[in-house]
Design a protein around this motif. Structure first.
Motif, PDB file in Angstrom:
ATOM      1  N   ASP A  59       0.898  -1.073   0.097  1.00 19.39           N
ATOM      2  CA  ASP A  59       0.130  -0.196   0.036  1.00 19.39           C
ATOM      3  C   ASP A  59       0.790   1.218  -0.044  1.00 19.39           C
ATOM      4  O   ASP A  59       0.555   2.196  -0.775  1.00 19.39           O
ATOM      5  CB  ASP A  59      -1.040   0.028   1.290  1.00 19.39           C
ATOM      6  CG  ASP A  59      -1.997  -1.181   1.183  1.00 19.39           C
ATOM      7  OD1 ASP A  59      -2.206  -1.544  -0.156  1.00 19.39           O
ATOM      8  OD2 ASP A  59      -2.572  -1.488   2.022  1.00 19.39           O
ATOM      9  N   LYS A  60       1.870   1.311   0.624  1.00 18.49           N
ATOM     10  CA  LYS A  60       2.749   2.321   0.922  1.00 18.49           C
ATOM     11  C   LYS A  60       3.378   2.707  -0.539  1.00 18.49           C
ATOM     12  O   LYS A  60       3.215   3.646  -1.312  1.00 18.49           O
ATOM     13  CB  LYS A  60       4.046   2.096   1.755  1.00 18.49           C
ATOM     14  CG  LYS A  60       4.033   2.815   3.048  1.00 18.49           C
ATOM     15  CD  LYS A  60       5.209   2.869   3.800  1.00 18.49           C
ATOM     16  CE  LYS A  60       4.981   1.946   5.068  1.00 18.49           C
ATOM     17  NZ  LYS A  60       6.042   1.109   5.657  1.00 18.49           N
ATOM     18  N   ALA A  61       4.049   1.436  -1.316  1.00 22.18           N
ATOM     19  CA  ALA A  61       4.549   1.509  -2.548  1.00 22.18           C
ATOM     20  C   ALA A  61       3.474   2.349  -3.591  1.00 22.18           C
ATOM     21  O   ALA A  61       3.971   3.092  -4.563  1.00 22.18           O
ATOM     22  CB  ALA A  61       5.021   0.319  -2.951  1.00 22.18           C
ATOM     23  N   ARG A  62       2.177   1.839  -3.573  1.00 20.85           N
ATOM     24  CA  ARG A  62       1.069   2.352  -4.259  1.00 20.85           C
ATOM     25  C   ARG A  62       0.578   3.696  -4.106  1.00 20.85           C
ATOM     26  O   ARG A  62       0.752   4.347  -5.212  1.00 20.85           O
ATOM     27  CB  ARG A  62      -0.027   1.647  -3.809  1.00 20.85           C
ATOM     28  CG  ARG A  62      -1.082   1.048  -4.878  1.00 20.85           C
ATOM     29  CD  ARG A  62      -1.831   0.045  -3.911  1.00 20.85           C
ATOM     30  NE  ARG A  62      -2.863  -0.142  -4.665  1.00 20.85           N
ATOM     31  CZ  ARG A  62      -4.063  -0.781  -4.296  1.00 20.85           C
ATOM     32  NH1 ARG A  62      -3.887  -1.315  -2.792  1.00 20.85           N
ATOM     33  NH2 ARG A  62      -5.038  -0.937  -4.785  1.00 20.85           N
ATOM     34  N   ASN A  63       1.062   4.043  -2.800  1.00 21.66           N
ATOM     35  CA  ASN A  63       0.562   5.597  -2.679  1.00 21.66           C
ATOM     36  C   ASN A  63       1.509   6.516  -3.170  1.00 21.66           C
ATOM     37  O   ASN A  63       1.250   7.585  -3.264  1.00 21.66           O
ATOM     38  CB  ASN A  63       0.524   5.697  -0.859  1.00 21.66           C
ATOM     39  CG  ASN A  63      -0.643   5.096  -0.457  1.00 21.66           C
ATOM     40  OD1 ASN A  63      -1.775   4.794  -1.541  1.00 21.66           O
ATOM     41  ND2 ASN A  63      -0.971   4.625   0.727  1.00 21.66           N
ATOM     42  N   LYS A  64       2.962   5.960  -3.421  1.00 24.57           N
ATOM     43  CA  LYS A  64       3.718   6.813  -4.061  1.00 24.57           C
ATOM     44  C   LYS A  64       3.173   7.226  -5.386  1.00 24.57           C
ATOM     45  O   LYS A  64       3.476   8.292  -6.181  1.00 24.57           O
ATOM     46  CB  LYS A  64       5.231   6.090  -4.136  1.00 24.57           C
ATOM     47  CG  LYS A  64       5.973   6.060  -2.813  1.00 24.57           C
ATOM     48  CD  LYS A  64       7.284   5.831  -3.411  1.00 24.57           C
ATOM     49  CE  LYS A  64       8.175   4.959  -2.145  1.00 24.57           C
ATOM     50  NZ  LYS A  64       8.906   3.850  -2.282  1.00 24.57           N
ATOM     51  N   GLY A  65       2.458   6.255  -6.084  1.00 25.74           N
ATOM     52  CA  GLY A  65       2.127   6.671  -7.298  1.00 25.74           C
ATOM     53  C   GLY A  65       2.652   6.786  -8.544  1.00 25.74           C
ATOM     54  O   GLY A  65       2.255   7.344  -9.518  1.00 25.74           O
ATOM     55  N   ASP A  66       3.882   5.865  -8.466  1.00 25.48           N
ATOM     56  CA  ASP A  66       4.802   6.162  -9.672  1.00 25.48           C
ATOM     57  C   ASP A  66       4.593   5.225 -10.764  1.00 25.48           C
ATOM     58  O   ASP A  66       5.241   5.007 -11.748  1.00 25.48           O
ATOM     59  CB  ASP A  66       6.383   6.645  -9.382  1.00 25.48           C
ATOM     60  CG  ASP A  66       6.728   5.884  -8.375  1.00 25.48           C
ATOM     61  OD1 ASP A  66       6.125   4.827  -8.109  1.00 25.48           O
ATOM     62  OD2 ASP A  66       7.912   5.949  -7.887  1.00 25.48           O
ATOM     63  N   LEU A  67       3.960   4.109 -10.278  1.00 24.60           N
ATOM     64  CA  LEU A  67       3.536   3.060 -11.226  1.00 24.60           C
ATOM     65  C   LEU A  67       2.257   2.830 -11.480  1.00 24.60           C
ATOM     66  O   LEU A  67       1.319   3.013 -10.663  1.00 24.60           O
ATOM     67  CB  LEU A  67       4.310   1.711 -10.838  1.00 24.60           C
ATOM     68  CG  LEU A  67       5.664   1.426 -10.909  1.00 24.60           C
ATOM     69  CD1 LEU A  67       5.902  -0.002 -10.431  1.00 24.60           C
ATOM     70  CD2 LEU A  67       6.058   1.415 -12.443  1.00 24.60           C
ATOM     71  N   ALA A  87       0.214  -2.673 -12.555  1.00 26.18           N
ATOM     72  CA  ALA A  87       1.815  -3.182 -12.879  1.00 26.18           C
ATOM     73  C   ALA A  87       2.379  -3.357 -11.480  1.00 26.18           C
ATOM     74  O   ALA A  87       2.961  -4.363 -11.445  1.00 26.18           O
ATOM     75  CB  ALA A  87       2.535  -1.781 -13.474  1.00 26.18           C
ATOM     76  N   LEU A  88       2.133  -2.538 -10.605  1.00 24.06           N
ATOM     77  CA  LEU A  88       2.386  -2.820  -9.230  1.00 24.06           C
ATOM     78  C   LEU A  88       1.902  -4.066  -8.615  1.00 24.06           C
ATOM     79  O   LEU A  88       2.470  -4.874  -8.229  1.00 24.06           O
ATOM     80  CB  LEU A  88       2.143  -1.574  -8.249  1.00 24.06           C
ATOM     81  CG  LEU A  88       2.854  -1.626  -7.030  1.00 24.06           C
ATOM     82  CD1 LEU A  88       4.385  -1.311  -7.307  1.00 24.06           C
ATOM     83  CD2 LEU A  88       2.379  -0.154  -6.482  1.00 24.06           C
ATOM     84  N   ARG A  89       0.834  -4.217  -8.750  1.00 22.04           N
ATOM     85  CA  ARG A  89      -0.164  -5.350  -8.449  1.00 22.04           C
ATOM     86  C   ARG A  89       0.784  -6.580  -9.044  1.00 22.04           C
ATOM     87  O   ARG A  89       0.754  -7.875  -8.506  1.00 22.04           O
ATOM     88  CB  ARG A  89      -1.489  -5.313  -8.732  1.00 22.04           C
ATOM     89  CG  ARG A  89      -2.438  -6.395  -8.195  1.00 22.04           C
ATOM     90  CD  ARG A  89      -3.750  -6.151  -8.654  1.00 22.04           C
ATOM     91  NE  ARG A  89      -4.415  -5.115  -7.709  1.00 22.04           N
ATOM     92  CZ  ARG A  89      -4.855  -4.957  -6.752  1.00 22.04           C
ATOM     93  NH1 ARG A  89      -4.748  -6.162  -6.011  1.00 22.04           N
ATOM     94  NH2 ARG A  89      -5.252  -3.713  -6.120  1.00 22.04           N
ATOM     95  N   THR A  90       0.493  -6.668 -10.384  1.00 22.18           N
ATOM     96  CA  THR A  90       1.380  -7.808 -11.143  1.00 22.18           C
ATOM     97  C   THR A  90       2.674  -8.059 -10.790  1.00 22.18           C
ATOM     98  O   THR A  90       3.003  -9.396 -10.470  1.00 22.18           O
ATOM     99  CB  THR A  90       1.300  -7.341 -12.640  1.00 22.18           C
ATOM    100  OG1 THR A  90       0.070  -7.049 -12.905  1.00 22.18           O
ATOM    101  CG2 THR A  90       1.774  -8.715 -13.391  1.00 22.18           C
TER     102      THR A  90
END
Ligand code: DON
Length: 596
Positions: free
Chosen positions: A318-326, A330-333
Motif C-alpha cells: 500500500d505504501k509503494a502504491r501511494n507513491k503513485g509512480d507505477l 503493474a505494481l499489483r502484477t
C-alpha cells in the motif's frame, strides 16, 4: 429426464420434513434457502439444478453434472481421468453413526495413479534424455483413472437420490445427442492436428490419430452429436455401479485397448485402484477459513502461501502504491509475481504424493516461515530467478464446477484428462477418452512438463504413485458471532499451473478488493511461476501502460486468451452470487429453492 416414482415419494417426504422444521442440517443457510450453481456448460447447469429441485444433495447434483460433462464437455469432462472434490457438507454416514449431521469440510482425492508397471525412467531414452511427448500422447501417457470411483465414493457418503437416477441425464444426452458448441468443435480440430504431429516423435502408434479422428469428425459446430457407445457405458455404470468400470465390461474394454496399443494399465491396476479421503488444507485468511486441496495437489498449500504472504506485505504494498509512480496493475502484477516465485520454488522441491513422500505441510504454512520468505522482495525490482530456492532450512484442459444446495452444502469439484482430450486414446468400444496425466510427474529433475513447471525427486514416477497436481477446488468458510459456519465462497478453475494464481486472484478480487462475483472472475488475470524466467502471462485486457511498465522492469510478457475458466459462487450479506468465466462456455445461476 425419467421421473421415477421413488423420486417423487422421496421429494414429497423431504418437503414434509422441511415443513415440520426437522431439517437440522440446514443451519448454514436457514435464512435464505438459496441454491446456486456455476458450471462449465449449459447442460451441466441444467442437470445440476434439476437434481437439486428433485431434493438432491449438492453431491447428487455434482455426480449428475460430472457424468453429464463426460458427454457434453469431452475436452475435460471424463470417465477416463481423475480429480479432486472439496466439500462442506453433512455426510449421511456420519449422521447415521453419531447422529451429528452438522456440515464439515471434506476432501476426496480421486486422482489417477501410475500403473504398477510404471518406472522412474519410463520416458527417458538410453542417454537418459526425455523422449518428447511420450508422457502426453498415446497409450503410455495414461494414469489409472479415478473419476468413476470418486463419484461413486462421494455418492456413497453423501448422496440422497438413487445412483442410477444421477446417470440418467447423461445417458439421455449421449443417446439423443446435443448440439455441438463452437468452442468444442474448434478445440477438437486443433487437438487433432496437434496429435498427428506429436505421435511419431513419441514413438506411439498412428492408430491413435485415426481413432481420435473417428471420434472427433462428427464434432461440427451447430450439428447434433450422438454417442451410442458412451450411452451404453453409462448404462452399465447406472446398472452395475463402479464395479462395471474397475472389474467388469468396461475394464475389459480398457485393458484390451491398452494391450493392443502398448499401454501399461492392467486388470489388476483397475481392480486395486482406490480413492482417498484426505484432510483438506485449512488456513486462516482475513475473517475466513480457507479449505482447499492437499497433496497430491500443490494447490491448497500454494494458495494459502500466496494469500498469507500477501497479507504479511500488504502494508508495504500500500505504501509503494501511494507513491503513485507505477500504474496500479503493474505494481499489483509485480507483487503477485514475486509471491508466486517463492511459492513455485517450494512446489517444485517439496510437493508430491503424500502416500510416497513426506510433505512438510505445517512448516510450509507456518507464520515464521512465510514471514521470513515474504521479506526478501521489494516493489521496485524483480528478484533474481536463480536465487529463489526452495525455502525450508533443510532437507488447456480441465474443468471445474461449484454447487451450493438449499441447505448450504457445498461442492467444489475439479477433474480432468490433463490436456484437452487427454492422450488422444479413445476406448472405442466404450466411447470415452483416456487421460495423459503421467505428464504431471517430473519425467526428469528440472525438465518442465507441458505447463512449464519443473519438479524433482518428490514428484518422480513410481508404481501406483499419484502425480502432483495444481487443481485447487476451494471453499471459503465464515463463522458468525453465534458460532454458525457458512460457506462464503466455492471456487476453482482449469488452467494447469495457472490454476493456483487464478484462484488466488479471484479470492483477493472478491474478499479484499470488493469486486462483485462476475467482475472478480472476468477482470484481467496475470500469471508467473518462477520459470520461464521473469515471464508473465496475461489476459488480453491488460492495459498498454501496465505492459510498458512491466517490460521496463524486465518482465517478458506473453498474452494468453485463456488462463482458466473460473466457476465461482460467493456470498455477500447472506445473498449468493454466482459467476462463470466469460472466457468459457459456462453458465451460473442462483435461485430460491421454493421457486422450483
Ligand atoms: O492436475 C493438474 O494440475 C493438471 N493435470 C491440470 C490440467 C489443466 O488444468 C488443463 N487445463 N487447462
Amino acid at each position: 429426464m425419467t421421473q421415477h416414482a421413488n423420486h417423487s415419494l422421496y421429494a414429497l417426504f423431504r418437503i414434509l420434513l422441511l415443513c415440520l422444521g426437522l431439517m437440522t442440517a440446514s443451519v448454514s443457510q436457514a435464512e435464505t434457502k438459496q441454491a446456486a450453481v456455476s458450471m462449465p456448460d449449459r447442460h451441466s447447469a441444467q442437470v445440476a439444478r434439476q437434481i437439486l429441485a428433485q431434493g438432491g444433495h449438492a453431491v447428487d447434483a455434482a455426480v449428475a453434472a460430472a457424468f453429464t460433462l463426460a458427454v457434453t464437455y469431452p475436452e475435460a469432462g471424463n470417465l477416463g481421468g481423475g480429480g479432486f472434490m472439496t466439500l462442506f457438507a453433512s455426510a449421511r454416514d456420519e449422521a447415521d453413526k453419531s447422529g451429528d449431521a452438522s456440515p464439515q469440510s471434506w476432501f476426496l482425492d480421486y486422482r489417477e495413479k501410475a500403473p504398477k508397471a510404471a518406472d522412474q525412467d519410463m520416458y527417458l531414452d538410453e542417454e537418459k534424455a526425455v523422449i518428447p511427448f511420450q508422457s502426453l500422447v498415446g497409450y503410455k501417457a495414461s494414469g489409472v483413472p479415478g473419476t468413476v470411483k470418486g463419484l461413486w465414493a462421494a455418492h456413497q457418503r453423501f448422496g440422497r437420490l438413487p445412483w442410477k437416477d444421477l446417470l440418467q441425464p447423461a445417458i439421455d444426452l449421449a443417446r439423443n445427442g446435443f448440439v455441438v458448441p463452437e468452442s468444442l468443435a474448434t478445440t477438437a480440430d486443433w487437438y487433432q492436428g496437434w496429435l498427428e504431429e506429436k505421435l511419431s516423435p513419441a514413438g506411439q502408434p498412428l492408430s491413435v490419430a485415426a481413432g481420435f479422428k473417428a471420434f472427433a469428425d462428427p464434432l461440427q459446430a451447430g450439428k447434433r452429436w450422438r454417442q451410442p457407445a458412451l450411452a451404453n457405458t453409462l448404462t452399465s455404470l447406472a446398472e452395475q455401479g463402479e464395479a462395471a468400470f474397475y472389474q467388469g465390461v468396461i475394464a475389459d474394454q480398457m485393458v484390451k485397448a491398452m494391450q493392443a496399443g502398448g499401454g501399461l494399465i492392467t486388470h489388476q491396476d483397475l481392480a486395486e485402484y482406490q480413492v482417498r479421503w484426505r484432510e483438506p488444507i485449512r488456513a486462516d485468511w482475513l475473517d475466513y477459513e480457507l479449505v482447499s486441496a492437499p497433496p497430491p495437489s500443490s494447490g491448497g498449500i500454494a494458495i494459502a502461501q500466496l494469500l498469507k504472504m500477501k497479507q504479511l506485505r500488504q502494508a508495504d504494498f500500500d505504501k509503494a502504491r501511494n507513491k503513485g509512480d507505477l500504474p496500479d496493475m503493474a505494481l499489483r502484477t509485480h507483487f503477485y509475481a514475486e509471491l508466486a516465485k517463492r511459492v513455485y520454488a517450494d512446489r517444485a522441491e517439496y510437493l508430491g504424493d503424500p502416500d510416497f513422500v513426506e510433505v512438510p505441510v505445517a512448516r510450509l504454512l507456518s507464520h515464521d516461515y512465510l514471514q521470513e520468505r515474504a521479506q526478501g522482495m521489494d516493489f521496485q525490482s524483480i528478484s533474481k530467478t536463480e536465487t529463489i530456492r526452495p525455502g525450508l532450512a533443510e532437507s488447456t484442459d480441465t474443468t471445474h464446477f461449484s454447487i451450493i444446495d438449499g441447505e448450504g452444502n457445498a461442492v467444489s469439484n475439479t477433474y480432468t484428462l490433463n490436456m484437452p482430450f487427454g492422450s488422444g486414446v479413445v476406448i472405442d468400444a466404450a466411447g470415452f477418452l483416456m487421460n495423459n496425466e503421467m505428464d504431471d510427474f517430473s519425467q526428469k529433475p528440472g525438465v518442465p512438463n507441458v505447463f512449464g513447471v519443473i519438479g524433482g525427486e518428490a514428484n518422480a514416477i513410481a508404481p501406483e504413485k499419484r502425480m502432483l497436481s495444481s487443481m485447487s477446488p476451494t471453499i471459503l468458510l465464515q463463522t458468525d458471532a453465534n458460532g454458525q459456519t457458512n460457506v462464503a465462497a466455492v471456487v476453482g478453475t482449469p488452467g494447469g499451473s495457472s490454476i493456483i494464481t487464478s484462484v488466488f486472484q479471484v479470492l483477493v478480487n472478491v474478499f479484499e478488493r470488493g469486486l462483485s462475483a462476475q467482475q472478480a472472475v472476468d477482470t484481467t488475470r496475470v500469471h508467473h511461476q518462477l520459470w520461464p524466467k521473469n515471464e508473465i502471462k496475461y489476459h488480453p485486457t491488460l492495459s498498454e501502460a501496465t505492459k510498458d511498465h512491466l517490460t521496463l522492469m524486465g518482465y517478458q510478457l506473453k498474452q494468453h486468451g485463456y488462463l482458466g475458466d473460473v466457476q465461482l459462487i460467493s456470498r455477500h450479506n447472506n445473498q449468493l452470487s454466482a459467476a462463470a468465466d466469460q472466457r468459457g462456455r459456462g453458465v451460473a445461476q442462483v435461485w430460491e429453492m421454493h421457486a422450483d
